[in-house]
Design an enzyme around this catalytic site. Structure first.
Site, short mmCIF file in Angstrom:
data_model
loop_
_atom_site.label_atom_id
_atom_site.label_comp_id
_atom_site.label_asym_id
_atom_site.label_seq_id
_atom_site.Cartn_x
_atom_site.Cartn_y
_atom_site.Cartn_z
N HIS A 121 -3.77 -0.91 5.39
CA HIS A 121 -2.62 -1.53 6.28
C HIS A 121 -2.84 -0.99 7.60
O HIS A 121 -3.31 0.25 7.61
CB HIS A 121 -1.47 -1.36 5.61
CG HIS A 121 -0.26 -1.95 6.58
ND1 HIS A 121 0.38 -1.25 7.67
CD2 HIS A 121 0.46 -3.26 6.15
CE1 HIS A 121 1.16 -2.15 8.00
NE2 HIS A 121 1.37 -3.23 7.27
N ASP A 198 -1.04 6.19 0.83
CA ASP A 198 -0.02 5.32 1.31
C ASP A 198 0.77 4.69 0.15
O ASP A 198 0.05 3.89 -0.33
CB ASP A 198 -0.72 4.38 2.32
CG ASP A 198 0.08 3.13 2.93
OD1 ASP A 198 1.17 2.94 2.18
OD2 ASP A 198 -0.31 2.17 3.70
N GLN A 201 3.27 0.17 -0.97
CA GLN A 201 3.41 -0.91 -2.25
C GLN A 201 3.18 -0.27 -3.66
O GLN A 201 3.11 -1.11 -4.72
CB GLN A 201 2.13 -1.86 -1.96
CG GLN A 201 2.27 -2.45 -0.62
CD GLN A 201 3.19 -3.43 -0.46
OE1 GLN A 201 3.87 -4.15 -1.50
NE2 GLN A 201 3.47 -3.89 1.00
N LYS A 224 11.18 -1.67 1.19
CA LYS A 224 10.12 -2.50 0.06
C LYS A 224 10.70 -2.05 -1.29
O LYS A 224 10.25 -2.50 -2.28
CB LYS A 224 8.72 -2.22 0.27
CG LYS A 224 8.18 -2.43 1.57
CD LYS A 224 6.64 -2.13 1.52
CE LYS A 224 6.20 -2.30 2.84
NZ LYS A 224 6.04 -3.58 3.56
N CYS A 365 -1.57 -7.77 8.37
CA CYS A 365 -1.73 -6.41 8.96
C CYS A 365 -2.95 -5.75 8.26
O CYS A 365 -2.92 -4.43 7.88
CB CYS A 365 -0.52 -5.39 8.97
SG CYS A 365 0.97 -6.01 9.50
N1 7TS Z 1 1.41 0.34 4.15
C1 7TS Z 1 1.40 -0.61 3.32
C2 7TS Z 1 0.43 -0.59 2.35
C3 7TS Z 1 2.18 -1.63 3.47
O1 7TS Z 1 2.05 -2.64 2.95
C4 7TS Z 1 3.00 -1.69 4.68
C5 7TS Z 1 3.67 -2.81 4.99
C6 7TS Z 1 3.01 -0.27 5.47
C7 7TS Z 1 2.09 0.47 4.96
C8 7TS Z 1 3.99 -0.44 6.45
O2 7TS Z 1 5.04 -0.01 6.20
P1 7TS Z 1 6.62 -0.06 7.01
O3 7TS Z 1 7.80 0.07 6.24
O4 7TS Z 1 6.34 1.28 7.82
O5 7TS Z 1 6.27 -1.02 7.97
N2 7TS Z 1 3.47 -4.10 4.58
C9 7TS Z 1 4.08 -5.40 4.99
C10 7TS Z 1 3.31 -6.30 4.38
O6 7TS Z 1 2.44 -6.55 3.57
N3 7TS Z 1 3.88 -7.37 4.93
O7 7TS Z 1 4.85 -6.98 5.86
C11 7TS Z 1 4.97 -5.54 5.90
#
Ligand code: 7TS
Length: 415
Positions: A121, A198, A201, A224, A365
């Site tokens: 990501h 990371d 997910q 999430k 992303c």
């Molecule tokens: N890393 C991964 C693997 C992610 O899927 C996401 C967000 C992030 C980092 C960033 O997370 P945040 O909570 O700091 O924004 N992924 C997604 C997605 O797949 N669709 O919208 C956000």
């Protein structure tokens, strides 16, 4: 009754009607919905106990601090961290990774190397690009091969005594690949590199024992995993946190301040400058307890069953549709990316929305991954504890509708 049918009653938003149809929410990888327990905990906190934390000795100040710190204990227990000091509250995965990239980044020397992967990501890519650019370090990437696996032989060739950090996703947000992170951490440690995972997910979907993974840093997001937006955590080994400089500077991250110098507070507060998102962190703790009660082994089984069902239904009802990601549900979480041939992913998502089906379309992303797959975009359906087979059936019918609508147009185009 299976998990999806049972738990969906706890999620008020799932009874919404969208565009004349019952909502079918298949965009949980972007952000999950929230159970009533989380919504109520946040509003109860504001109704009864709101004050700033760690500073006021009046009753509300103490209640707020107590709830905020109890949330830290709940998150600690959920991910299996050894001590509460190892859990730093952040606004999400992005902030956690930036914290580490900036702290470690300051120690990089020209020629040092950082290894990421092609499926990251952007939030686990850009902070490292910036750190490398600032310090003359070099960014390398583990290639993605086959159905969406990391090429571990290539990883071995990338590793060297110059490798300072290996930063990879535990689970891909597009392909759903569950990466062999324990092996990756073991190999990275052999050359003396630090390992950041990371977990954005992974934490909502897999049983997790952070200590067993062997990583040094693990970042994840509350929103999430059924918690409020603005919540998240960075886990790190205590010795590393003690040695690292603060990320943001300001109130509460200090022990003593003089005009020209200051001393830092202890961890975790050294990394929580300013007024934190108290209410969201409290909701985050309740979400962790909710999932713990469901049992993450059961959550994983539920999502594996949904994934297998979705893949079989897609293949049998829409055999011309290209699917991406590992076909083995044992190596993949509940994320299903696909395309409808001849129809742009955004058009597919828009038609699905007309029948109440929410999916995400685009590059999610992960532009380098889409470049690697040679795809401008994908449509992505993603699951969570409240997802049911009926949701997947609605997706399958929605795709039939997409094909019906665009069929004539595509035939005319071909003619
Ligand atoms: N890393 C991964 C693997 C992610 O899927 C996401 C967000 C992030 C980092 C960033 O997370 P945040 O909570 O700091 O924004 N992924 C997604 C997605 O797949 N669709 O919208 C956000």
């Amino acid at each position: 009754m299976n998990m999806g049918e049972k738990t969906r009653r706890d999620f008020p938003i799932l009874s919404r009607i969208v565009n004349g149809h019952p909502l079918v929410y298949l965009d949980s990888a972007a952000s999950s919905q929230k159970p009533l327990a989380v919504i109520e905990a946040v509003s109860r906190y504001y109704e009864t106990s709101h004050a700033n934390v760690h500073r006021s000795i009046h009753t509300l100040g103490e209640e707020a601090t107590e709830r905020y710190e109890a949330a830290r204990d709940a998150v600690r227990a959920f991910v299996g961290a050894r001590s509460r000091e190892e859990i730093i509250f952040t606004r999400g995965t992005t902030e956690g990774i930036n914290l580490v990239a900036q702290a470690v980044g300051r120690t990089l020397k020209p020629g040092d190397e950082i290894i990421v992967s092609e499926l990251e990501h952007h939030s686990n890519l850009i902070p490292w690009q910036m750190a490398c650019r600032d310090r003359g370090a070099v960014l390398r990437a583990i290639p993605v091969v086959g159905e969406g696996y990391l090429d571990l032989d290539a990883f071995d060739r990338l590793l060297s005594p110059r490798t300072r950090v290996v930063a990879v996703a535990h689970v891909s947000n597009v392909l759903g690949t569950i990466n062999p992170v324990t092996q990756i951490a073991e190999r990275a440690h052999r050359v003396g590199a630090l390992v950041l995972l990371d977990g954005a997910q992974a934490v909502p979907h897999l049983p997790l024992d952070l200590n067993a993974l062997g990583a040094d840093f693990y970042a994840f997001s509350g929103h999430k995993m059924l918690g409020p937006t603005g919540s998240g955590a960075l886990w790190a080994r205590r010795q590393l946190l003690d040695a690292m400089p603060p990320f943001l500077a300001g109130g509460e991250m200090i022990r003593e301040v003089h005009l020209r110098r200051s001393e830092w507070n202890e961890v975790p507060w050294k990394f929580e400058a300013g007024t934190p998102d108290i209410a969201s962190s409290i909701g985050f703790g309740v979400a962790a307890d909710y999932l713990r009660e469901l049992g993450m082994d059961r959550v994983r089984e539920h999502e594996k069953e949904l994934l297998t069902y979705a893949l079989v239904q897609l293949m049998s009802n829409h055999p011309e549709i290209p699917l991406y990601g590992p076909l083995d549900a044992g190596l993949r979480s509940g994320v299903v990316p696909f395309n409808v041939p001849g129809v742009h992913a955004h058009d597919v998502a828009q038609v699905l929305d007309r029948s109440g089906v929410a999916v995400r379309a685009g590059h999610h992303c992960t532009m380098p991954l889409h470049e690697r797959l040679d795809l401008p975009a994908t449509v992505r359906a993603s699951f969570n504890v409240y997802t049911t087979k009926a949701d997947i059936d609605a997706l399958i019918s929605g795709i039939t509708e997409v094909k019906r609508l665009f069929g004539g147009f595509l035939k005319a185009g071909a003619g």
